[in-house]
Design a protein around this motif. Structure first.
Motif, PDB file in Angstrom:
ATOM      1  N   THR A 141       0.830  -1.203   0.000  1.00  0.00           N
ATOM      2  CA  THR A 141       0.000   0.000   0.000  1.00  0.00           C
ATOM      3  C   THR A 141       0.864   1.253   0.000  1.00  0.00           C
ATOM      4  OG1 THR A 141      -0.080   0.032   2.388  1.00  0.00           O
ATOM      5  CG2 THR A 141      -1.881  -1.072   1.271  1.00  0.00           C
ATOM      6  N   ARG A 142       0.275   2.270  -0.489  1.00  0.00           N
ATOM      7  CA  ARG A 142       0.933   3.575  -0.407  1.00  0.00           C
ATOM      8  C   ARG A 142      -0.139   4.642  -0.511  1.00  0.00           C
ATOM      9  NH1 ARG A 142       5.242   6.023  -4.666  1.00  0.00           N
ATOM     10  NH2 ARG A 142       4.862   8.199  -4.095  1.00  0.00           N
ATOM     11  N   ILE A 143       0.065   5.668   0.258  1.00  0.00           N
ATOM     12  CA  ILE A 143      -0.909   6.754   0.223  1.00  0.00           C
ATOM     13  C   ILE A 143      -0.372   7.849  -0.698  1.00  0.00           C
ATOM     14  CG2 ILE A 143      -2.025   8.546   1.573  1.00  0.00           C
ATOM     15  CD1 ILE A 143      -2.029   6.600   3.921  1.00  0.00           C
ATOM     16  N   ILE A 144      -1.201   8.232  -1.633  1.00  0.00           N
ATOM     17  CA  ILE A 144      -0.805   9.303  -2.562  1.00  0.00           C
ATOM     18  C   ILE A 144      -1.831  10.426  -2.446  1.00  0.00           C
ATOM     19  CG2 ILE A 144       0.340   7.740  -4.168  1.00  0.00           C
ATOM     20  CD1 ILE A 144      -2.257   8.014  -5.891  1.00  0.00           C
ATOM     21  N   GLU A 145      -1.542  11.473  -3.169  1.00  0.00           N
ATOM     22  CA  GLU A 145      -2.463  12.592  -3.107  1.00  0.00           C
ATOM     23  C   GLU A 145      -2.864  12.980  -4.520  1.00  0.00           C
ATOM     24  OE1 GLU A 145      -1.313  15.443  -0.130  1.00  0.00           O
ATOM     25  OE2 GLU A 145      -2.356  17.012  -1.263  1.00  0.00           O
ATOM     26  N   VAL A 146      -4.142  13.055  -4.748  1.00  0.00           N
ATOM     27  CA  VAL A 146      -4.652  13.451  -6.056  1.00  0.00           C
ATOM     28  C   VAL A 146      -5.646  14.583  -5.848  1.00  0.00           C
ATOM     29  CG1 VAL A 146      -5.990  12.724  -8.066  1.00  0.00           C
ATOM     30  CG2 VAL A 146      -4.363  11.152  -7.013  1.00  0.00           C
ATOM     31  N   SER A 147      -5.351  15.676  -6.451  1.00  0.00           N
ATOM     32  CA  SER A 147      -6.240  16.853  -6.354  1.00  0.00           C
ATOM     33  C   SER A 147      -6.560  17.175  -4.905  1.00  0.00           C
ATOM     34  CB  SER A 147      -7.558  16.603  -7.114  1.00  0.00           C
ATOM     35  OG  SER A 147      -7.279  16.158  -8.411  1.00  0.00           O
ATOM     36  N   GLY A 148      -5.555  17.091  -4.089  1.00  0.00           N
ATOM     37  CA  GLY A 148      -5.744  17.453  -2.692  1.00  0.00           C
ATOM     38  C   GLY A 148      -6.415  16.385  -1.850  1.00  0.00           C
ATOM     39  N   ILE A 204      -5.325   9.506  -1.058  1.00  0.00           N
ATOM     40  CA  ILE A 204      -5.875   8.243  -1.543  1.00  0.00           C
ATOM     41  C   ILE A 204      -4.909   7.123  -1.178  1.00  0.00           C
ATOM     42  CG2 ILE A 204      -6.477   6.899  -3.588  1.00  0.00           C
ATOM     43  CD1 ILE A 204      -7.267   9.577  -4.884  1.00  0.00           C
ATOM     44  N   LYS A 205      -5.479   6.105  -0.641  1.00  0.00           N
ATOM     45  CA  LYS A 205      -4.645   4.957  -0.296  1.00  0.00           C
ATOM     46  C   LYS A 205      -4.731   3.947  -1.436  1.00  0.00           C
ATOM     47  CE  LYS A 205      -4.142   1.496   3.339  1.00  0.00           C
ATOM     48  NZ  LYS A 205      -4.621   1.174   4.694  1.00  0.00           N
ATOM     49  N   LEU A 206      -3.588   3.701  -2.010  1.00  0.00           N
ATOM     50  CA  LEU A 206      -3.553   2.698  -3.071  1.00  0.00           C
ATOM     51  C   LEU A 206      -3.205   1.351  -2.453  1.00  0.00           C
ATOM     52  CD1 LEU A 206      -1.639   4.458  -5.983  1.00  0.00           C
ATOM     53  CD2 LEU A 206      -4.083   4.395  -5.516  1.00  0.00           C
ATOM     54  N   GLN A 207      -3.992   0.398  -2.833  1.00  0.00           N
ATOM     55  CA  GLN A 207      -3.699  -0.955  -2.335  1.00  0.00           C
ATOM     56  C   GLN A 207      -3.503  -1.842  -3.555  1.00  0.00           C
ATOM     57  OE1 GLN A 207      -6.613  -2.971   0.286  1.00  0.00           O
ATOM     58  NE2 GLN A 207      -4.863  -2.743   1.646  1.00  0.00           N
ATOM     59  N   ILE A 208      -2.312  -2.362  -3.666  1.00  0.00           N
ATOM     60  CA  ILE A 208      -1.950  -2.992  -4.929  1.00  0.00           C
ATOM     61  C   ILE A 208      -1.787  -4.493  -4.731  1.00  0.00           C
ATOM     62  CG2 ILE A 208      -0.300  -2.989  -6.812  1.00  0.00           C
ATOM     63  CD1 ILE A 208       0.395  -0.081  -5.205  1.00  0.00           C
ATOM     64  N   TRP A 209      -2.518  -5.227  -5.500  1.00  0.00           N
ATOM     65  CA  TRP A 209      -2.460  -6.685  -5.413  1.00  0.00           C
ATOM     66  C   TRP A 209      -1.611  -7.220  -6.554  1.00  0.00           C
ATOM     67  CZ3 TRP A 209      -7.525  -9.482  -3.658  1.00  0.00           C
ATOM     68  CH2 TRP A 209      -7.990  -8.888  -2.478  1.00  0.00           C
ATOM     69  N   ASP A 210      -0.554  -7.834  -6.132  1.00  0.00           N
ATOM     70  CA  ASP A 210       0.315  -8.495  -7.108  1.00  0.00           C
ATOM     71  C   ASP A 210      -0.315  -9.848  -7.445  1.00  0.00           C
ATOM     72  OD1 ASP A 210       2.369  -9.059  -8.727  1.00  0.00           O
ATOM     73  OD2 ASP A 210       3.865  -9.348  -7.149  1.00  0.00           O
ATOM     74  N   THR A 211      -0.169 -10.258  -8.665  1.00  0.00           N
ATOM     75  CA  THR A 211      -0.782 -11.534  -9.051  1.00  0.00           C
ATOM     76  C   THR A 211       0.248 -12.450  -9.685  1.00  0.00           C
ATOM     77  OG1 THR A 211      -1.341 -10.788 -11.269  1.00  0.00           O
ATOM     78  CG2 THR A 211      -2.939 -10.373  -9.543  1.00  0.00           C
ATOM     79  N   ALA A 212      -0.083 -13.699  -9.666  1.00  0.00           N
ATOM     80  CA  ALA A 212       0.801 -14.680 -10.295  1.00  0.00           C
ATOM     81  C   ALA A 212       0.500 -14.693 -11.790  1.00  0.00           C
ATOM     82  CB  ALA A 212       0.565 -16.062  -9.699  1.00  0.00           C
ATOM     83  N   GLY A 213       1.563 -14.668 -12.569  1.00  0.00           N
ATOM     84  CA  GLY A 213       1.358 -14.524 -14.002  1.00  0.00           C
ATOM     85  C   GLY A 213       1.413 -15.799 -14.793  1.00  0.00           C
ATOM     86  N   GLN A 214       1.676 -16.904 -14.113  1.00  0.00           N
ATOM     87  CA  GLN A 214       1.832 -18.147 -14.851  1.00  0.00           C
ATOM     88  C   GLN A 214       0.537 -18.510 -15.573  1.00  0.00           C
ATOM     89  OE1 GLN A 214       3.003 -17.630 -11.793  1.00  0.00           O
ATOM     90  NE2 GLN A 214       4.650 -19.057 -11.241  1.00  0.00           N
ATOM     91  N   GLU A 215       0.756 -19.052 -16.715  1.00  0.00           N
ATOM     92  CA  GLU A 215      -0.385 -19.468 -17.522  1.00  0.00           C
ATOM     93  C   GLU A 215      -1.269 -20.462 -16.768  1.00  0.00           C
ATOM     94  OE1 GLU A 215      -1.291 -18.372 -20.455  1.00  0.00           O
ATOM     95  OE2 GLU A 215      -3.010 -19.732 -20.540  1.00  0.00           O
TER      96      GLU A 215
END
Lengths: 737, 216
Positions: free
Chosen positions: B50-57, B60-71
């Motif tokens: 996660t990381r908190i960013i700021e957009v237009s004041g 916003i907390k971004l929560q990023i889900w990494d995924t497995a890419g294997q076919e």
């Protein structure tokens, strides 16, 4: 039976009518009312209780805003009531339907004992856990909270059997939402709100766990069994099949693997959904850790998912599907949407569905091979289990190897020591042989001429006979002495003369010695003063083996020599000899020239009057000091000496008592023979004999076969021989082999 | 639930998809590691992706889900997509195969997310320009055809990584402002954090419904 046959006869139609008397039929589930009357009745009952509780609530509050609170509260109440009515309506229908099938459900719903009120220790613990947080919320909120909780519990408990699991799930999720909305309305800060929500979730789910987890209305249990069986079938799948980079040979990684197993298995033992979720999170964190140490860097999802699948496969958690369903249904949905828990739980779901749908293709195996593995016909070579077993076996083996190494070392050292000991013993025996030969060579000449007669004596019977004759010996001397004693005496005299010059005195053989001894005993008796003493020594059973033999020897010189020889044989250092000699000398001195001789000898050789001079005369190199010390220490000397010595002669006794003194040493052997000692004192004054003794001491004598009159003394001797250093050297009589 | 500061208005859920080894995790790390440096001094503990960013004041907390890419995991990873507000589709510019798979990834994303989900195409490893196997123009064309945002980035050097995440967030925020993104929709992937009436109710309902339909 009868009732079934003709129920109509048993039940009056009136009984079936509504209790209120309206013409509708009543229903036992409606307490005998018709539906219309039942609802009326119930509403009447409820409204007063509502009012009560509300008023009570307002009284309890004491809050600064009682009015507004009451307003809000009434609003909530309205809502609640609506909800409840809706629910109850629905419940009734479902109950009606179900009551046709299950009579039990009627009873359950009819008189439900509100099981959520029976609080288990778990619930209490949760309450305590959140006590501090809950105390910070306002009483209104907590009241709402409790109301919500109660309502939920009531409905769930009563309807668990009648509602589909989805409906229940919906109810629970609504409960969360309502709570959250309620809290938003109260402007509770976010953190506290989270905690309260957390508490409510935990609390209710723990209470309702029995009703909501794997309920009978679902097929969860079958699915559990199915996945369990599936995982068992897939037990042959290993990390390689999954392209999973778990370094199984690394101990750290293996530990982490086991930790994540435990975490995953712990999911089933938790009750609250968030706790279950937490178990999953813990497991996944450990997987990330183990991947980090396996891969050597931060792990990505590409590696994580296979690893998780691997862990699930190997852990085969109990009731996996039930747990997953429970979490998806009853965990606060916002929790699952975002956050770490949601992410890992999603991964777990993926892993499980992968396992369920695993095909040969997904493992990149040929179809037939996959089938073979699945049917158990073939077992892949390097499965996790086998590698773990191998590892454990190997580690055990290593442990054993280490232990073996240690034992090897010890065994080697023991062998070395034994070798050294062997060599020493060989050297010793060799030395002894040489010395004995030497002595024999020297003594043979002397003895050969005179010993001829001894042959007769060699006959053992004489030795055996000796003890009994002891008593008569005193008398016997005269008779017996005649031939042999005279010879012996002469021999002894000769020896004594010779010995002074010759340090070592070798006797031809033990048998000869024995013979001599045997012969001499009588001879001693023949001798006037000293001889009689010697005879007595001989006669006395107490005399040590060697001593006895020596004593038996008529001539003190010979005795000394014999003792000396014995010492040699034993391999004892000169110390022993010294002691022996001194002893023998003392003994012999009793016969020929008693104590004074010994003393003089000791003085002459050692230079110090106290130390036994005898050692010096002895051929052995390490004589005096050791011998002295040893003698002092030797138990025999102490034990033997005191008792006999003290009464007889003050001098020897003192010596005996004192440790490690030559005089004492010399006396010690004497002491062993009580009789000798007693006799000696008078003789001690005579110094002339002492010179003779010295010479004797130097002589070595083998006394093997001579039976020991005094067992104790013999034992002492043998003991001493075993410990050359400790041995005083006085009593070192060992059989020469 | 995330424990920590509640001074953000929204939570956006991102997913990162793409073939194995295209650098999804590296992008994520490159982006989230910065939270320790300056952006978020009040982050308590290490929160997952996660990381908190700021957009237009707005925070916003971004929560990023990494995924497995294997076919082989493609079939089972659809639960990742649920409720994603943004999808970062990554390929490796030095491996054409990863580019060729984009269409299938895109199909998955379109099928499994709601229409308002912002899809951002990232050509990773642009620091390895010498080994380039997919031209910028080609990828750009693909992005335009499919209405994707596109940038070439390098997780190694950090080039354009920040931009990609921020642009996506801006776009999502924009659609919220425009009303294109229904905050109340279950699959919006956006949670409005501070107490605001409305929205939640339906959101959660739909979520549970979708959960139950999940095969897991």
């Amino acid at each position: 039976m009868f009732t079934k046959k003709n129920p109509a006869l048993r039940i009056d139609e009136a009984d079936l009518k509504c209790k209120n008397g309206c013409d509708f039929f009543g229903n036992p589930e409606w307490d005998g009312y018709c539906s219309h009357c039942y609802y009326k009745e119930r509403d009447q009952k409820k409204s007063p209780s509502r009012g009560e509780s509300a008023s009570r609530g307002s009284q309890d509050k004491d809050s600064p805003l009682p009015i507004t609170m009451a307003k809000r509260f009434s609003k909530f109440e309205e809502k609640k009531q609506q909800q409840r009515q809706q629910q109850e309506k629905r419940n009734k229908f479902s109950k009606l339907a179900s009551s046709l099938r299950k009579s039990t459900s009627i009873r359950d719903s009819g008189r439900l004992p509100e099981p959520w009120l029976e609080q288990s220790p778990e619930v209490e613990r949760i309450k305590q856990e959140y006590a501090s947080q809950l105390s910070s919320i306002s009483p209104e909120v907590s009241q709402y909270m409790n109301k919500y909780i109660q309502a939920l519990c009531r409905t769930v408990c009563s309807d668990a059997n009648n509602m589909s699991i989805d409906e229940l799930s919906e109810k629970v999720q609504k409960f969360y939402q309502n709570l959250s909305k309620c809290m938003d309305a109260q402007n509770i800060n976010q953190e506290l709100k989270e905690q309260v929500l957390d508490y409510c979730e935990k609390f209710t789910m723990t209470i309702l766990y029995r009703n909501l987890f794997c309920p009978a209305t679902t097929t969860d249990e079958e699915k559990d069994l199915a996945i369990q069986k599936r995982i068992r079938q897939l037990s042959w799948v290993n990390a390689k099949h999954l392209d999973c980079r778990i370094n199984e040979t690394n101990k750290e990684v293996r530990d982490l693997v086991y930790t994540s197993f435990t975490d995953l298995l712990g999911m089933d033992s938790e009750k609250a959904p968030q706790d279950k979720l937490q178990a999953v999170v813990k497991c996944c964190r450990n997987i990330f850790l183990l991947l980090q140490s396996s891969v050597g860097g931060p792990a990505s999802a590409d590696e994580f998912l296979p690893a998780l699948i691997f862990i699930v496969l190997k852990a085969n958690p109990a009731r996996l599907k039930s747990n997953i369903h429970f979490i998806t249904r009853f965990c606060n949905a916002s929790r699952l949407m975002t956050g770490e828990g949601g992410y890992y739980f999603t991964n777990l779901c993926c892993a499980v569905s992968f396992i369920e749908n695993m095909t040969a293709q997904s493992l990149s195996l040929p179809e037939d091979e996959f089938e073979q593995y699945m049917s158990g016909e073939v077992v892949p070579t390097s499965t996790w289990d086998s590698s773990v077993m191998m590892y454990e076996g190997i580690s055990l083996m290593y442990e054993h190897l280490v232990a073996l190494d240690d034992m090897h070392k010890r065994a080697d050292s023991v062998l070395e020591n034994t070798d050294v000991l062997m060599n020493k013993m060989k050297d010793l025996s060799h030395q002894i042989k040489i010395r004995v030969d030497d002595i024999l060579a020297k003594t043979q000449i002397n003895l050969s001429t005179e010993k001829v007669p001894t042959d007769i004596d060699t006959e053992n019977p004489l030795l055996e006979l000796l003890p009994p004759p002891i008593a008569p010996m005193v008398v016997a001397p005269v008779t017996q002495n005649t031939p042999e004693s005279g010879k012996l005496n002469s021999l002894s005299e000769k020896k004594s003369l010779i010995l002074p010059g010759i340090t070592k005195y070798a006797f031809p053989s033990d048998s000869e010695l024995d013979a001599l001894g045997a012969d001499r005993t009588p001879g001693d008796g023949a001798l006037p003063l000293p001889m009689s003493d010697s005879q007595e020594f001989l006669l006395t059973p107490s005399s040590t083996y060697g001593f006895s033999a020596l004593d038996e020897l008529a001539t003190p010189d010979e005795l000394c020599a014999a003792q000396a020889s014995l010492n040699f044989v034993q391999g004892l250092s000169a110390v022993n000899y010294d002691i022996d000699i001194s002893d023998t000398s003392a003994d012999s001195s009793a016969g020929v020239s008693p104590h004074p001789s010994i003393l003089s000898v000791s003085e002459n050789k050692d230079g110090s009057p106290e130390t036994a001079s005898v050692p010096a005369t002895d051929p052995h190199p390490d004589p005096d000091p050791a011998s002295l010390l040893d003698t002092s220490e030797s138990p025999t000397s102490k034990l033997l000496l005191p008792s006999p010595m003290k009464p007889v002669a003050p001098e020897p006794c003192s010596g005996l008592d004192k440790e490690s003194f030559p005089e004492e040493q010399s006396s010690t052997p004497v002491h062993s023979q009580g009789k000798l000692i007693s006799q000696k004192p008078p003789e001690v004054p005579t110094n002339a004999t002492s010179s003779n003794y010295e010479s004797f001491t130097a002589q070595g004598w083998k006394i093997q076969s001579i039976p020991c009159d005094t067992g104790t003394s013999d034992l002492n001797n043998t003991n001493r021989t075993k410990k050359p250093k400790d041995d005083p050297g006085k009593l070192m009589y060992c059989d020469l082999d | 639930m995330s424990v920590g500061p509640y001074n953000y208005s929204y939570i956006f859920k991102y997913i990162i998809i793409g073939d194995m080894g295209v650098g999804k995790s590296c992008l994520l790390h490159q982006f989230t590691e910065k939270k320790f440096m300056s952006d978020c001094p009040h982050t308590i503990g290490v929160e997952f992706g996660t990381r908190i960013i700021e957009v237009s004041g707005q925070k916003i907390k971004l929560q990023i889900w990494d995924t497995a890419g294997q076919e082989r995991f493609r079939a089972v990873t659809r639960s990742y997509y649920r409720g994603a507000a943004g999808a970062l589709m990554v390929y490796d510019i030095t491996r054409r195969s990863t580019y060729n798979h984009l269409s299938s990834w895109l199909t998955d994303t379109r099928n499994l997310t709601n229409p308002s989900t912002v899809i951002f195409l990232i050509g990773n490893k642009c620091d390895l320009n010498a080994a380039r196997d997919v031209t910028y123009e080609e990828a750009k064309q693909f992005a335009d055809e499919n209405g994707l945002m596109f940038v070439e980035a390098s997780a190694k050097s950090g080039e354009n990584v920040e931009e990609a995440f921020l642009e996506t967030a801006k776009k999502i925020y924009q659609s919220i402002q425009d009303g294109r993104l229904d905050l109340n929709a279950a699959e919006s992937g956006v949670q409005h954090k501070p107490s605001q009436p409305g929205g939640r109710n339906t959101l959660v309902n739909d979520q549970t419904a979708s959960k139950d339909s999940c095969s897991c």
